[in-house]
Design an enzyme around this catalytic site. Structure first.
Site, PDB file in Angstrom:
ATOM      1  N   ASN A  41      14.253  13.347  -5.405  1.00 16.41           N
ATOM      2  CA  ASN A  41      15.472  14.154  -5.389  1.00 16.41           C
ATOM      3  C   ASN A  41      15.551  15.132  -4.207  1.00 16.41           C
ATOM      4  O   ASN A  41      16.400  14.981  -3.323  1.00 16.41           O
ATOM      5  CB  ASN A  41      15.533  14.889  -6.746  1.00 16.41           C
ATOM      6  CG  ASN A  41      16.758  15.716  -6.960  1.00 16.41           C
ATOM      7  OD1 ASN A  41      17.360  16.202  -6.010  1.00 16.41           O
ATOM      8  ND2 ASN A  41      17.149  15.907  -8.204  1.00 16.41           N
ATOM      9  N   TRP A  42      14.650  16.105  -4.144  1.00 17.92           N
ATOM     10  CA  TRP A  42      14.853  17.117  -3.091  1.00 17.92           C
ATOM     11  C   TRP A  42      14.369  16.621  -1.728  1.00 17.92           C
ATOM     12  O   TRP A  42      14.783  17.154  -0.705  1.00 17.92           O
ATOM     13  CB  TRP A  42      14.331  18.498  -3.478  1.00 17.92           C
ATOM     14  CG  TRP A  42      12.866  18.799  -3.448  1.00 17.92           C
ATOM     15  CD1 TRP A  42      11.838  17.951  -3.677  1.00 17.92           C
ATOM     16  CD2 TRP A  42      12.273  20.079  -3.181  1.00 17.92           C
ATOM     17  NE1 TRP A  42      10.643  18.611  -3.594  1.00 17.92           N
ATOM     18  CE2 TRP A  42      10.878  19.930  -3.296  1.00 17.92           C
ATOM     19  CE3 TRP A  42      12.769  21.350  -2.878  1.00 17.92           C
ATOM     20  CZ2 TRP A  42       9.979  20.978  -3.110  1.00 17.92           C
ATOM     21  CZ3 TRP A  42      11.883  22.391  -2.696  1.00 17.92           C
ATOM     22  CH2 TRP A  42      10.510  22.205  -2.813  1.00 17.92           C
ATOM     23  N   TYR A  88       2.881   3.749  -6.988  1.00 19.72           N
ATOM     24  CA  TYR A  88       2.941   5.154  -7.414  1.00 19.72           C
ATOM     25  C   TYR A  88       2.688   5.288  -8.915  1.00 19.72           C
ATOM     26  O   TYR A  88       3.218   4.525  -9.718  1.00 19.72           O
ATOM     27  CB  TYR A  88       4.312   5.754  -7.068  1.00 19.72           C
ATOM     28  CG  TYR A  88       4.425   7.205  -7.475  1.00 19.72           C
ATOM     29  CD1 TYR A  88       3.854   8.205  -6.699  1.00 19.72           C
ATOM     30  CD2 TYR A  88       5.069   7.572  -8.653  1.00 19.72           C
ATOM     31  CE1 TYR A  88       3.935   9.542  -7.077  1.00 19.72           C
ATOM     32  CE2 TYR A  88       5.158   8.902  -9.043  1.00 19.72           C
ATOM     33  CZ  TYR A  88       4.582   9.887  -8.244  1.00 19.72           C
ATOM     34  OH  TYR A  88       4.655  11.206  -8.630  1.00 19.72           O
ATOM     35  N   GLN A 112      14.250  18.322 -10.019  1.00 20.49           N
ATOM     36  CA  GLN A 112      13.555  19.038  -8.941  1.00 20.49           C
ATOM     37  C   GLN A 112      14.469  20.166  -8.457  1.00 20.49           C
ATOM     38  O   GLN A 112      15.633  20.232  -8.863  1.00 20.49           O
ATOM     39  CB  GLN A 112      13.244  18.078  -7.776  1.00 20.49           C
ATOM     40  CG  GLN A 112      11.866  17.480  -7.855  1.00 20.49           C
ATOM     41  CD  GLN A 112      11.476  16.685  -6.625  1.00 20.49           C
ATOM     42  OE1 GLN A 112      12.326  16.104  -5.971  1.00 20.49           O
ATOM     43  NE2 GLN A 112      10.191  16.654  -6.323  1.00 20.49           N
ATOM     44  N   GLY A 172       8.595  21.253  -7.493  1.00 15.14           N
ATOM     45  CA  GLY A 172       8.288  20.622  -6.205  1.00 15.14           C
ATOM     46  C   GLY A 172       6.975  21.114  -5.611  1.00 15.14           C
ATOM     47  O   GLY A 172       6.474  20.549  -4.648  1.00 15.14           O
ATOM     48  N   ASP A 174       3.733  21.341  -6.945  1.00 21.26           N
ATOM     49  CA  ASP A 174       3.101  20.884  -8.178  1.00 21.26           C
ATOM     50  C   ASP A 174       1.876  21.652  -8.666  1.00 21.26           C
ATOM     51  O   ASP A 174       1.795  22.016  -9.817  1.00 21.26           O
ATOM     52  CB  ASP A 174       2.707  19.408  -8.016  1.00 21.26           C
ATOM     53  CG  ASP A 174       3.871  18.561  -7.512  1.00 21.26           C
ATOM     54  OD1 ASP A 174       4.992  19.087  -7.408  1.00 21.26           O
ATOM     55  OD2 ASP A 174       3.660  17.367  -7.237  1.00 21.26           O
ATOM     56  N   ARG A 214      -5.591  16.490  -2.999  1.00 23.08           N
ATOM     57  CA  ARG A 214      -4.688  16.236  -4.144  1.00 23.08           C
ATOM     58  C   ARG A 214      -4.990  17.172  -5.320  1.00 23.08           C
ATOM     59  O   ARG A 214      -6.051  17.794  -5.376  1.00 23.08           O
ATOM     60  CB  ARG A 214      -4.852  14.777  -4.600  1.00 23.08           C
ATOM     61  CG  ARG A 214      -4.379  13.736  -3.602  1.00 23.08           C
ATOM     62  CD  ARG A 214      -2.876  13.708  -3.422  1.00 23.08           C
ATOM     63  NE  ARG A 214      -2.168  13.500  -4.663  1.00 23.08           N
ATOM     64  CZ  ARG A 214      -0.829  13.583  -4.778  1.00 23.08           C
ATOM     65  NH1 ARG A 214      -0.087  13.854  -3.727  1.00 23.08           N
ATOM     66  NH2 ARG A 214      -0.240  13.396  -5.943  1.00 23.08           N
ATOM     67  N   TYR A 370      -3.196  20.535  -1.095  1.00 20.93           N
ATOM     68  CA  TYR A 370      -1.812  20.387  -1.556  1.00 20.93           C
ATOM     69  C   TYR A 370      -1.064  21.721  -1.551  1.00 20.93           C
ATOM     70  O   TYR A 370      -0.953  22.323  -0.497  1.00 20.93           O
ATOM     71  CB  TYR A 370      -1.916  19.762  -2.951  1.00 20.93           C
ATOM     72  CG  TYR A 370      -0.782  18.862  -3.400  1.00 20.93           C
ATOM     73  CD1 TYR A 370      -0.163  17.986  -2.558  1.00 20.93           C
ATOM     74  CD2 TYR A 370      -0.388  18.891  -4.732  1.00 20.93           C
ATOM     75  CE1 TYR A 370       0.848  17.154  -3.026  1.00 20.93           C
ATOM     76  CE2 TYR A 370       0.612  18.063  -5.215  1.00 20.93           C
ATOM     77  CZ  TYR A 370       1.233  17.205  -4.351  1.00 20.93           C
ATOM     78  OH  TYR A 370       2.217  16.392  -4.838  1.00 20.93           O
ATOM     79  N   TRP A 371      -0.597  22.223  -2.675  1.00 19.09           N
ATOM     80  CA  TRP A 371       0.202  23.437  -2.678  1.00 19.09           C
ATOM     81  C   TRP A 371      -0.642  24.695  -2.897  1.00 19.09           C
ATOM     82  O   TRP A 371      -0.137  25.717  -3.332  1.00 19.09           O
ATOM     83  CB  TRP A 371       1.304  23.338  -3.746  1.00 19.09           C
ATOM     84  CG  TRP A 371       2.365  22.336  -3.391  1.00 19.09           C
ATOM     85  CD1 TRP A 371       2.457  21.052  -3.846  1.00 19.09           C
ATOM     86  CD2 TRP A 371       3.485  22.512  -2.505  1.00 19.09           C
ATOM     87  NE1 TRP A 371       3.554  20.419  -3.300  1.00 19.09           N
ATOM     88  CE2 TRP A 371       4.205  21.292  -2.480  1.00 19.09           C
ATOM     89  CE3 TRP A 371       3.945  23.577  -1.735  1.00 19.09           C
ATOM     90  CZ2 TRP A 371       5.356  21.127  -1.712  1.00 19.09           C
ATOM     91  CZ3 TRP A 371       5.096  23.406  -0.981  1.00 19.09           C
ATOM     92  CH2 TRP A 371       5.788  22.186  -0.971  1.00 19.09           C
ATOM     93  N   GLU A 418       2.417  14.954   5.499  1.00 18.31           N
ATOM     94  CA  GLU A 418       3.005  15.612   4.328  1.00 18.31           C
ATOM     95  C   GLU A 418       2.807  17.130   4.425  1.00 18.31           C
ATOM     96  O   GLU A 418       3.711  17.903   4.146  1.00 18.31           O
ATOM     97  CB  GLU A 418       2.322  15.063   3.068  1.00 18.31           C
ATOM     98  CG  GLU A 418       2.989  15.446   1.767  1.00 18.31           C
ATOM     99  CD  GLU A 418       2.298  14.797   0.574  1.00 18.31           C
ATOM    100  OE1 GLU A 418       1.218  14.189   0.743  1.00 18.31           O
ATOM    101  OE2 GLU A 418       2.842  14.912  -0.547  1.00 18.31           O
TER     102      GLU A 418
HETATM  103  C1  2M8 Z   1       5.027  15.720  -4.506  1.00 18.81           C
HETATM  104  O1  2M8 Z   1       5.186  15.528  -5.906  1.00 18.81           O
HETATM  105  C2  2M8 Z   1       4.973  14.266  -6.572  1.00 18.81           C
HETATM  106  C3  2M8 Z   1       5.489  14.437  -7.977  1.00 18.81           C
HETATM  107  O2  2M8 Z   1       6.868  14.648  -7.948  1.00 18.81           O
HETATM  108  C4  2M8 Z   1       3.526  13.817  -6.598  1.00 18.81           C
HETATM  109  O3  2M8 Z   1       2.645  14.473  -6.035  1.00 18.81           O
HETATM  110  O4  2M8 Z   1       3.287  12.744  -7.173  1.00 18.81           O
HETATM  111  C5  2M8 Z   1       5.592  17.140  -4.206  1.00 18.81           C
HETATM  112  O5  2M8 Z   1       5.202  17.597  -2.952  1.00 18.81           O
HETATM  113  C6  2M8 Z   1       7.116  17.123  -4.310  1.00 18.81           C
HETATM  114  O6  2M8 Z   1       7.643  18.346  -3.913  1.00 18.81           O
HETATM  115  C7  2M8 Z   1       7.720  16.001  -3.471  1.00 18.81           C
HETATM  116  O7  2M8 Z   1       9.095  15.928  -3.736  1.00 18.81           O
HETATM  117  C8  2M8 Z   1       7.078  14.632  -3.781  1.00 18.81           C
HETATM  118  C9  2M8 Z   1       7.523  13.542  -2.820  1.00 18.81           C
HETATM  119  O8  2M8 Z   1       7.380  13.957  -1.499  1.00 18.81           O
HETATM  120  O9  2M8 Z   1       5.645  14.739  -3.722  1.00 18.81           O
END
Ligand code: 2M8
Length: 461
Positions: A41-42, A88, A112, A172, A174, A214, A370-371, A418
């Protein structure tokens, strides 16, 4: 810059596929073929903001493709699945949303950050073919309205101005530390064994990517636990928001919600629907005030609120999310100066590659995970645009220009990844972090190039 620009276009082209939905075919852009092989989505809302500069039809198709996954109740899910892709996890067999969605397209069941109205306004504003832009706006407006109505109805039933999210994936961001308090409250021994087994047997991100980049295993147990619960509750959002073990009013999600209502208001006024626009203007103002009321003077941040099972507990974990009210223009002079100090502090957010997803001074800072440390183009974009709103504030304009250059340089030097190492540390195989050939980074590069780099260059020459 020009070479990187050309490479950005080729990354987007490589990640673009043609999807068949009923009688329609759409070009849609996958975040990365290395792992994210569906439509997000985003991500897509951002892709379209870059694509509009290079191919208007493609940008529109990106959004039509996303909207092909909109549920009958207005929800725009966070993933629109490509039925033949298996890479995925978790895929459509885990979400099982078919009977709740009312559509034949396979999707996830959560959403999202609602960036779409902002993206549509941007596309409509810069498109050169005005006739096509008008058709696009006509087609998308009813969808945007029903999405916003859906969110307001189910996620803010108490009319507080702040929407509730029910999964960290909805933010977003996570595995951001701002979820730790709420996620740790879900005791691991309450998660059924079959959920844990599913994670063990099916998780693919750590097989295809680097485990140290991750989320951890416990995160995945909890992520999947929430998905399985909601599936059992047949995606009934009244029940989910009321009974979920995870329900949070998130500052990042709400800053975007705030700004998206302003965008929707503007779009409706543009087409002469002044009266309808007022509702979204009021929602915008209400959320702006609600965001301001979350300020915590002691910790100097805008806070999240944990509203799980009707409680109201502040979350004071400092992360990049505290700057997001800038994006909504919801920051007063005093708070603006406090935030600017943090953004320009080399021991906090002004790292060699700014801005990390949490400050260097946070003990949870983890440079690759990651985040929880890395620098992301998307949050830089929000801060760039946010700072740009404070036109009378010179320090904001100087920092904004600096971050535009630094973000473009980061992508140019390290490639389309990413996320990026905030300390500029080159890791062994000389790559940036997360998955590669990443569409988000490519689209943001195009956006920055057109909106900031070109206009500055033209001003100078
Ligand atoms: C990441 O999130 C997905 C789950 O939605 C994942 O890790 O499996 C996040 O960075 C999210 O913000 C982003 O939209 C997505 C796809 O890039 O990956």
């Amino acid at each position: 810059m020009e070479q990187t620009y050309a490479r950005a276009i080729s990354v987007l082209k490589q990640n673009s596929i043609t999807a068949q939905v009923g009688n329609q075919t759409y070009r849609r852009t996958l975040p990365s073929k290395e792992f994210y092989v569906h439509q997000w989505n985003w991500d897509s809302a951002t892709h379209a903001m870059g694509l509009i500069y290079i191919d208007e039809d493609w940008a529109y198709e990106e959004i039509y493709s996303l909207l092909s996954g909109q549920w009958h109740n207005g929800l725009i899910p966070h993933i629109i699945f490509n039925p033949d892709e298996r890479k995925y996890f978790p895929g459509p067999d885990v979400w099982r949303t078919d009977s709740a969605s009312g559509i034949s397209v396979q999707t996830s069941g959560i959403t999202q950050p609602p960036l779409l109205a902002i993206s549509v306004l941007h596309m409509y504003s810069v498109a050169k073919d005005r006739k096509k832009a008008g058709v696009f706006l006509n087609n998308t407006l009813p969808r945007l309205i029903s999405y916003h109505n859906h969110l307001k109805h189910f996620r803010d039933a108490e009319n507080s101005g702040l929407l509730t999210i029910v999964h960290p994936w909805e933010s977003g961001t996570d595995n951001s530390p701002r979820w730790d308090q709420s996620m740790n409250a879900i005791a691991l021994d309450t998660i059924p064994d079959d959920v844990k087994n599913l994670v063990h047997t099916s998780r693919t991100d750590t097989m295809l990517g680097d485990t140290s980049h991750r989320p951890k295993l416990e995160d995945y147990y909890r992520y999947l636990h929430l998905v399985t619960l909601y599936r059992q509750w047949e995606w009934d959002f009244t029940k989910i928001v009321k009974s979920s073990p995870f329900a949070v009013k998130d500052i990042l999600f709400n800053a975007i919600w705030c700004q998206a209502n302003q965008a929707l208001d503007t779009l409706l006024v543009l087409v002469g629907r002044e009266e309808e626009a007022q509702k979204f203007r009021l929602w915008h103002q209400q959320t702006e005030e609600a965001i301001q009321s979350t300020w915590d003077e002691e910790h100097e941040l805008f806070r999240n609120i944990d509203v799980t099972n009707g409680k109201k507990e502040w979350i004071t974990e400092p992360t990049i999310a505290k700057f997001m009210p800038l994006y909504a223009g919801a920051v007063g002079e005093h708070h603006l100066n406090v935030l600017l100090k943090k953004l320009t502090n080399t021991h906090q957010y002004y790292t060699p590659i700014p801005f990390p997803s949490i400050g260097l001074d946070n003990p949870k800072f983890d440079d690759k995970r990651y985040w929880r440390g890395p620098t992301w183009p998307i949050t830089n974009l929000f801060i760039i645009e946010g700072l740009g709103r404070y036109t009378q504030h010179e320090a904001c304009q100087i920092l904004r220009d600096d971050i535009v250059v630094k973000t473009m340089e980061m992508i140019k030097e390290h490639g389309f990844y990413e996320y990026y190492h905030p300390l500029h540390v080159k890791i062994s195989n000389d790559r940036a972090l997360g998955f590669g050939s990443f569409s988000w980074s490519a689209a943001i590069y195009l956006y920055l190039y057109h909106k900031y780099y070109l206009s500055k260059r033209d001003r100078v020459s």
